[in-house]
Structure formats: structure tokens, C-alpha cells
Design a protein around this motif. Structure first.
Motif, PDB file in Angstrom:
ATOM      1  N   GLU A  20       0.852  -1.193   0.000  1.00 16.67           N
ATOM      2  CA  GLU A  20       0.000   0.000   0.000  1.00 16.67           C
ATOM      3  C   GLU A  20       0.886   1.240   0.000  1.00 16.67           C
ATOM      4  OE1 GLU A  20      -3.697   0.000   2.302  1.00 16.67           O
ATOM      5  OE2 GLU A  20      -2.978   1.857   3.215  1.00 16.67           O
ATOM      6  N   ARG A  45       0.368  -2.056  -4.770  1.00 18.33           N
ATOM      7  CA  ARG A  45      -0.831  -2.877  -5.027  1.00 18.33           C
ATOM      8  C   ARG A  45      -2.092  -2.076  -4.720  1.00 18.33           C
ATOM      9  NH1 ARG A  45       1.603  -7.747  -6.018  1.00 18.33           N
ATOM     10  NH2 ARG A  45       3.509  -7.896  -4.792  1.00 18.33           N
ATOM     11  N   ARG A  46      -1.996  -1.175  -3.750  1.00 16.95           N
ATOM     12  CA  ARG A  46      -3.114  -0.275  -3.433  1.00 16.95           C
ATOM     13  C   ARG A  46      -2.558   1.114  -3.233  1.00 16.95           C
ATOM     14  NH1 ARG A  46      -3.961  -4.577  -0.709  1.00 16.95           N
ATOM     15  NH2 ARG A  46      -2.830  -3.799   1.094  1.00 16.95           N
ATOM     16  N   GLN A  47      -3.174   2.086  -3.866  1.00 16.05           N
ATOM     17  CA  GLN A  47      -2.742   3.471  -3.690  1.00 16.05           C
ATOM     18  C   GLN A  47      -3.908   4.232  -3.079  1.00 16.05           C
ATOM     19  OE1 GLN A  47       0.054   6.025  -6.426  1.00 16.05           O
ATOM     20  NE2 GLN A  47      -2.029   6.191  -7.174  1.00 16.05           N
ATOM     21  N   THR A  48      -3.654   4.919  -1.964  1.00 16.44           N
ATOM     22  CA  THR A  48      -4.770   5.516  -1.216  1.00 16.44           C
ATOM     23  C   THR A  48      -4.949   7.014  -1.458  1.00 16.44           C
ATOM     24  OG1 THR A  48      -3.277   5.789   0.661  1.00 16.44           O
ATOM     25  CG2 THR A  48      -4.654   3.801   0.634  1.00 16.44           C
ATOM     26  N   SER A  60      -7.815   4.622  -7.851  1.00 23.83           N
ATOM     27  CA  SER A  60      -7.580   3.295  -8.426  1.00 23.83           C
ATOM     28  C   SER A  60      -8.377   2.249  -7.658  1.00 23.83           C
ATOM     29  CB  SER A  60      -6.092   2.932  -8.422  1.00 23.83           C
ATOM     30  OG  SER A  60      -5.364   3.760  -7.590  1.00 23.83           O
ATOM     31  N   GLY A  62      -9.129  -0.872  -5.317  1.00 28.34           N
ATOM     32  CA  GLY A  62      -8.440  -1.244  -4.081  1.00 28.34           C
ATOM     33  C   GLY A  62      -7.350  -2.256  -4.319  1.00 28.34           C
ATOM     34  N   ASP A  63      -7.500  -3.077  -5.315  1.00 27.55           N
ATOM     35  CA  ASP A  63      -6.496  -4.092  -5.604  1.00 27.55           C
ATOM     36  C   ASP A  63      -6.539  -4.377  -7.107  1.00 27.55           C
ATOM     37  OD1 ASP A  63      -4.514  -5.760  -4.939  1.00 27.55           O
ATOM     38  OD2 ASP A  63      -5.703  -7.019  -3.599  1.00 27.55           O
TER      39      ASP A  63
END
Ligand code: BTN
Length: 256
Positions: A20, A45-48, A60, A62-63
Motif C-alpha cells: 500500500e 498494489r493499493r494506492q490511497t 484506483s 483497491g487491488d
């Protein structure tokens, strides 16, 4: 154009994967300031808290989406480096055209990649002087692999994902090596030949030719009908009075 003193062609280093990240570009800029070399790739893998061009955001899935940034060092002034993101847009387009998904796209100046008029990829390029005096470029690329509710509203335009065209597309992590291969080819060509090496391909797939558009620049907005791309990567617009207006390719770069 990149690393003129080092004759080796641009090459990506093996990607560093984070489970993340807030923003891969924000994190990579910190690593570049701490000495991360040209070719470093940081993927999440996850960008917040994804960031977009001109202060916008990037949402984007979540996965499974593709969100990554890479560092490319250049000794060229901003005018010359500003066309790097256009070479990257062509690299993304090459990747999207690959079998088995074979997604047809167009490039919207300066560096969006659209499928059927909907945005599938955005590129945020930030440049600034490094401690060694070179120009450091951090190129952040987001490719929509999966659909996300609310993405159109978050991005402020119609968006599309690879999955809409090819349901079994798989995960972003598995796709990244293929995409990096396509990007590396385009970046090496750009290094060797400059913008002249990509201008023809970019014009051939340019989105919006003949359409009225408003191009946002750092200092305002310019309106006209899309006519083509100038020799320095600038967008050429026909203005209502019959004249031409050029939007500098430097508008493609955000501040560091
Ligand atoms: C845009 O079209 O506005 C550019 C979007 C760029 C999004 C990518 S995702 C990976 C990298 N990290 C970010 O925070 N932004 C870029």
C-alpha cells in the motif's frame, strides 16, 4: 536525452512493490532525493492518495490496478524533457494493443491514453533539480485495469478500464513487466532521437483532431480546434480567427 554522460541506454531496475502507498510518486520523490538511481520503479498494489496532473486526484481499484512511478534522470533543459511523458503514453498504448487484450486507444495531448473516448491511463510527470544538478523526472503512471464505482466523478471525466474490454485481464502486478518492456523501448527511442523519434506515431494516434478543445496550461486556458503536434511536442490549435496557437509541451510537466 537522458544521462548523456552515461552512454548506457535507459533501463528499468526490478520494480519495488509496496502493498500500500499513499502515492507512489510522492514516495519515489523522497527516494530520489535520498539518491535512488535513474530506472528505479516503485509500484503499489493499493494506492490511497493518488495524485493527478494540475492538482487533481487519481482513484484506483483497491487491488489489481496498475499504479507505479519511475525515475528518469536527464541533463536536458525542461523544454527537451517535457516530451518524455508523450513517449510514455505511446508505450502504454503499445502495451494496451498487445494480444490477447488488443485494446485500441488514442493519445490525448499531452499524455492521456483513451479507449473509445474514455480515459484508461493518466501520467503525472514531475520534474525538478536534483542535488547533483541534473533534472530529475518522476513519471507516475496509472492504468485502469479494473472498474471502480465513482471513478468518473473523481477524475472529472469518463473513464474506462482494461477489464471492460477484456474481462480476464488479470492483476496489475502480472501486467507490469509487459508494460515496462513497452515503455523501455519507447524511452530508448526518445533518448536516441528525441521528440522527432515519436512525433509521427503520436500524430497518427492523436485524439481530437478537428475537435474544439480547451487546453489547460499552468497559467490559464487556450481554446481552438486540434490541428496537430509541433516539432517540439507542443499542441497546435486552430483558433476561431483562423490563426494557429501553440500550447507549450512544458505544460505537460508539473512542478517538483
Ligand atoms: C492524470 O491524468 O491526472 C495523471 C494521473 C497519474 C496517476 C498515477 S498513479 C501512480 C502515480 N502516483 C500518483 O499519485 N499519481 C501517479
Amino acid at each position: 536525452m537522458v544521462d548523456q554522460t552515461n552512454k548506457a541506454a535507459f533501463a528499468f531496475l526490478p520494480p519495488i512493490w509496496l502493498e500500500e502507498a499513499t502515492s507512489t510518486s510522492t514516495l519515489l520523490k523522497e527516494r530520489v532525493a535520498a539518491g535512488a538511481p535513474s530506472g528505479t520503479v516503485l509500484a503499489a498494489r493499493r494506492q490511497t492518495q493518488g495524485r493527478g496532473r494540475m492538482g487533481g486526484g487519481w482513484l484506483s481499484a483497491g487491488d489489481g490496478d496498475l499504479t507505479f512511478s519511475f525515475h528518469c534522470r536527464s541533463r536536458q533543459p525542461p523544454l527537451a524533457t517535457a516530451t518524455l511523458p508523450m513517449a510514455c503514453a505511446l508505450g502504454v498504448r503499445d502495451f494496451l494493443a498487445m494480444p490477447p487484450w488488443r485494446i485500441a486507444t488514442r493519445c490525448k495531448w499531452p499524455n492521456d491514453v483513451l479507449a473509445e473516448n474514455a480515459k484508461m491511463c493518466g501520467i503525472l510527470t514531475e520534474s525538478g533539480a536534483t542535488t547533483s544538478g541534473d533534472i530529475g523526472l518522476v513519471v507516475g503512471i496509472g492504468v485502469n485495469v479494473r472498474g471502480v464505482p465513482g471513478r468518473d466523478a473523481a477524475i472529472g471525466r469518463e473513464t474506462a478500464a482494461m477489464q471492460d474490454f477484456f474481462p480476464d485481464v488479470g492483476e496489475g502486478a502480472a501486467l507490469l513487466p509487459l508494460l515496462l518492456e513497452c515503455l523501455e523501448k519507447r524511452i530508448r527511442n526518445w533518448e536516441e532521437r528525441g521528440f522527432a523519434g515519436i512525433r509521427g506515431d503520436l500524430e497518427a494516434c492523436l485524439w481530437g483532431v478537428g475537435k474544439p478543445v480547451t487546453a489547460k496550461t499552468g497559467s490559464g486556458a487556450v481554446s481552438g480546434t486540434v490541428a496537430g503536434i509541433g516539432v517540439g511536442g507542443e499542441l497546435v490549435l486552430l483558433s476561431p480567427d483562423g490563426g494557429t496557437v501553440k500550447v507549450s509541451s512544458v505544460a505537460a510537466l508539473d512542478g517538483w
